[in-house]
Scaffold this motif. Sequence first.
Motif, short mmCIF file in Angstrom:
data_model
loop_
_atom_site.label_atom_id
_atom_site.label_comp_id
_atom_site.label_asym_id
_atom_site.label_seq_id
_atom_site.Cartn_x
_atom_site.Cartn_y
_atom_site.Cartn_z
N ILE A 1 -33.96 -21.40 -61.49
CA ILE A 1 -33.78 -22.26 -60.42
C ILE A 1 -34.62 -22.66 -59.51
CG2 ILE A 1 -32.07 -22.74 -58.30
CD1 ILE A 1 -29.97 -21.21 -59.97
N MET A 2 -35.58 -21.62 -59.47
CA MET A 2 -36.54 -21.83 -58.48
C MET A 2 -37.72 -22.70 -59.05
SD MET A 2 -35.80 -20.72 -55.73
CE MET A 2 -37.73 -20.96 -54.92
N VAL A 3 -37.87 -22.78 -60.40
CA VAL A 3 -38.82 -23.40 -61.32
C VAL A 3 -38.31 -25.13 -61.16
CG1 VAL A 3 -39.45 -24.17 -63.47
CG2 VAL A 3 -39.66 -21.68 -62.79
N VAL A 4 -36.75 -25.22 -61.21
CA VAL A 4 -36.44 -26.41 -61.26
C VAL A 4 -36.45 -27.03 -59.71
CG1 VAL A 4 -34.35 -27.99 -61.31
CG2 VAL A 4 -34.79 -26.28 -63.12
N ILE A 5 -36.27 -26.21 -58.61
CA ILE A 5 -36.53 -26.94 -57.52
C ILE A 5 -37.92 -27.15 -57.15
CG2 ILE A 5 -36.38 -26.10 -54.86
CD1 ILE A 5 -33.87 -24.48 -55.61
N ALA A 6 -38.79 -26.21 -57.47
CA ALA A 6 -40.18 -26.48 -57.13
C ALA A 6 -40.51 -27.65 -58.00
CB ALA A 6 -41.01 -25.16 -57.93
N PHE A 7 -40.23 -28.28 -59.18
CA PHE A 7 -40.72 -29.35 -59.65
C PHE A 7 -40.04 -30.40 -59.14
CE2 PHE A 7 -40.28 -32.58 -62.90
CZ PHE A 7 -41.39 -32.69 -63.53
N ARG A 8 -38.79 -30.46 -58.89
CA ARG A 8 -38.21 -31.47 -58.12
C ARG A 8 -38.64 -31.86 -56.78
NH1 ARG A 8 -36.28 -34.26 -62.47
NH2 ARG A 8 -35.02 -32.74 -63.91
N ALA A 9 -39.12 -30.66 -56.01
CA ALA A 9 -39.52 -30.81 -54.61
C ALA A 9 -40.77 -31.36 -54.40
CB ALA A 9 -39.49 -29.61 -54.04
#
Length: 847
Positions: free
Chosen positions: A660-668
Motif C-alpha cells: 500500500i505504501m508503494v502505491v501511495i508513494a507513487f500516486r502522491a
Amino acid sequence: MSKRSTDMYSKEGDVILGILAAVHLDTIYPPTTFAEPPPPRRCERINAIFYQSILAMKFAINEINSSPTLLPNTTLGFQIHDSCFSEVGAIDGTLQQLSNVKETIPNYSCLFHPKLAGFIGDGPSAEALPMARILGVSWFPQISYAAGLPILSDKVLFPSFLRTVTSVSFQPYALVQLMLHFGWTWIGILSSSSELSLQGSQMFKKMAAKNEICIEFYETLRTETLKTSLANLAHILETSSVNVIVCFTASDIIPVLKAVSPLKMTKKIWIGVTSWIPSQVFFFRDIREILNGTLGLAVYSGHIPGFKDFLHNIQPFKETEDVFLKLFWEQAFNCNLVNGINETKAGSIVYNGRICSGKEELESLDVSVFEKNDFRFPYSAYKAVYAFAQALHNLLNCRPHEGPFTNRSCADSKDFKPWQMLHYLKNVHMETDNGSHLLFDASGDSPPFLDLLYWHVTSNDTSSFIKVGKYDAAATLGPKLIIEESSILWGGKYFQVPVSVCSESCAPGYRKSGIAGRPICCFTCVHCPVGSISNQTDSLDCMKCPDDHWSNYNKDTCIPKEIDFLSFGEPLGLILALISSFLFFNASGTLCIFIRYRHTPVVRANNRQLSYILLVALMLCFLSSIIFIGRPARLTCMLRQVIFGISFSLSVSCVMAKTIMVVIAFRATKPGSKLRRWIGSRTSYSIVLICIFIELVLGFIWIGMSPSFPDLNNSATSTKITAECNEGSILMFYSMLGFLGILACVSFGIAYLAQTLPDRFNEAKFITFSMLLFVSVWLSFIPAYLSTKGKYLVAVEIFAILSSGAGLLYCIFAPKVYIIYLKPAMNTRDILVSKSEISTRNCKKVA
C-alpha cells in the motif's frame, strides 16, 4: 399250574428271602408236540458275575445271622431260584416262591411259617420287569441289585420295586460329560434292540445334540437280522471317520466284535455302559485286542469286608448244598468234578481230559473268568440283603403305640403284611461296615453313583478292569464326573488322549464357520478380521476390540493402541524441525544483514522498519511450527494456533502495508495529490496494528470461549491412538484462517496492480509472486488438511507454515541480499535514481 423247571436251593430261617438270579446265560427250550407234558427247559453256561452275587448274598446272610446287634433273635433264610436270563424263568421262580410248593399255584400261598419277607432280584431288567408287575399287585417288596431300566422308577406302575443300583437314566448324562471332558464331538452309536438300550441310546443322542456332539452313525443290533447285516455293519465301522463308538449293548455285540476283529480296527475307542461293563464280552480272547483301552460306566463297586477270604475258602465238596457251585467249578477250571477227590465216577464227563480235584484256587483264575477284587453287582446284592435285614430289624423292634401304622400300631412280628415290610424298606437309612450309606429315594432308587472303568490288556495277555473315575449325579459342589487321566494307558493305541472330531479345533484368533449340508461339528476355521479377536478355542464369533485397543498379529489378544504423535525422534518430525530451524536462522541472518546495511539504498527503500517487523514476524512463524511437534500439552495446544495466527497476520499485514505504501508513494508524486498526507510510517504502522488487533481479538475470543486442548483420537487411524490437539471451536480456527486469507488476497491484489510501478519504489512484482505462492499454499492446505488423519495432519499444517513463510522470506528479501553481497555496485542512490528516471520516461511514452 406248571411244573418246576429251574434249579433251586434254600436255607432255613425264621424269615425267608426269595432270591432270583440269572445264574445261567442261556435257556434251551426242548421241542414239544403237546402230546405229553412239556419237558422242562434246560439252562447252559454259568454267569460268573451273577453267581458271584449269590455268593455275596449268602455271605451277607451269614454275617447278619452272626451279628449280635442286627436281628439278634431272628435268623434269615433264603430260597434261590435260577431264572436263566429268561422272563419265563423269572415269572416261574417268583410264583413258585409265592406259592411255596413245587407246583406253581398263582394267587395262592401255602407258606405260613417261616414268613417270606420279600424278593431280591432279578438282576437283568428284562427279568426284573415282569417280577415287578406281579409283586406290585400285592405290594410285595422287591429289591433288584442290577436292573437299571428307568421305567422301574415309576411308582404308579411298580409301587413295590426298589433297587440298589443306579438307574440307567443317569448314564446319558455321564456319557455326555465324558465326551466333553475328552473333547470327543464326532462319535458313532451302537444299540441293542432291547427297551433298556433303546431308551438309553435315544436319550444320549438327544443330550449329545444339545451339547454340540455329532453322531456320524446310529445302528441298532437286531437279533433277527444281525447275521445278514454283519458285513454291512463291519463296513460302516471300518470306513467311519469317528474314533469313538458308544455302545448301548450287552452280549449281542459279540458277533459284531468278532466280525470286525480281522479288520484290525485297533484305533477305535469303545465306550460301554453298565449292561456290558463288565460282562462276558471281555472273556473272548479273539476280540481282546480291539477292546483293549475300552472305557465304560459301571455299577458302583464297594468294599465288602471279609468277602475275599470267604471266596478263597469255597470248595465244591464243602458247599454240597450249593447246586450251582459244581457247575461253576467245572466251567471255570475246564475240568470234570467227581464226587470224591481224585476219584473218577463211572460214566462221568471228563472236560478237556482233566479231572478237578476240588481244591483249585479261585485266585488263579483270570479276571475275565472270575473277578476277585472288584465287586459291583455282588456289592449291590450284598446291600440288598442288608436293606431287608435293617427293615426287618426295625419292624420287629417296633414299640407298642409308637408304630408307623394306623393308631400308631406296629406290625405283627409273626404275620406282618408285605406292604408293612415295604414301608420299613422305603425308610431304611443305614451305614454299612465299609462306610457307605444305604437308602432309597421316593422312586425307590439308590443314590446315583457310577464308576468309570478302563479295560487294559497287558503284554503277557492278562487283563483287568481299572477304576479311573467316578460319576456322582447328586454332587452339588465340584464336577459330577471326576477322571484320573494318569491311570489311563489307552490300550497302547495312543500316546495321548485320542481325537475324535469331524473338524480340527479352531485355534484362538479364528472362528468357526459352518459347512453347508454338514453337521454342526463339521466346520472350517476363518481368521478374525483386523480389530477383532477370539481368545478361546472353537469360538463361534470374533469379538471387536475396545476403541483404545487393537488386535495383535495372531488375532487372539486385544493390545493397547500405541500413542502416536509427530515427535522429534522420528524422521518426519526431525526433518521438519531442522527445516524450521534453518529458515529461522535464515530470517535471523537476513535481519542482521538489513540492520548492518540499514543505511544503504536497497534497505532504506520501501520502509526498512516494516522490513524489520516482517523479518521478526517470519522468525516467529518458523518458531511457531516447532510448537506443533511433540506430544500435545495443554499449554502448547492453547497457544500454538494463536501464535501461528498472530505471527502470520503480522507477516501478511507488513507485506500489505509495504505494498500500500508503494502505491501511495507513487500516486502522491502527482501534482495536487491528496495522498501526500498518508505518506509516512504512521500509515503503515496503523495498517499493521489494525490487522494484528483483529487477529488478537479472534485469538482471545478463541482462548476464552473454547480453547484447544490435548485429546486422544481413536478414529484417526485403526491401529494407533493419535495424541492431538482438539481445536475446541472449529469456527474460530477457520475464522483465523479466513482472516489470513483475506489479508493475503488483498495483498496479492494490490501487489498485482502495482507491479508496473517504477523500479525504485517497486517491490510489487516480488510481493506478487510471494503472495501468489502464499495463497496457493493455503488454498491447497484446506483440502489436504481435511483429507489427512493422525500425526500427518500436523505435518501438513507445519509444511504449509514453512512453505508459505519461506515464500515470503525468499521472494521479498533474497533479491535484496543478492544486491547487497553480490552486486554492491547497484546498491547506490544514483543507480536507483537513474533506473527510476528511465522507467518514468518509458511510462510516459507508453502513456
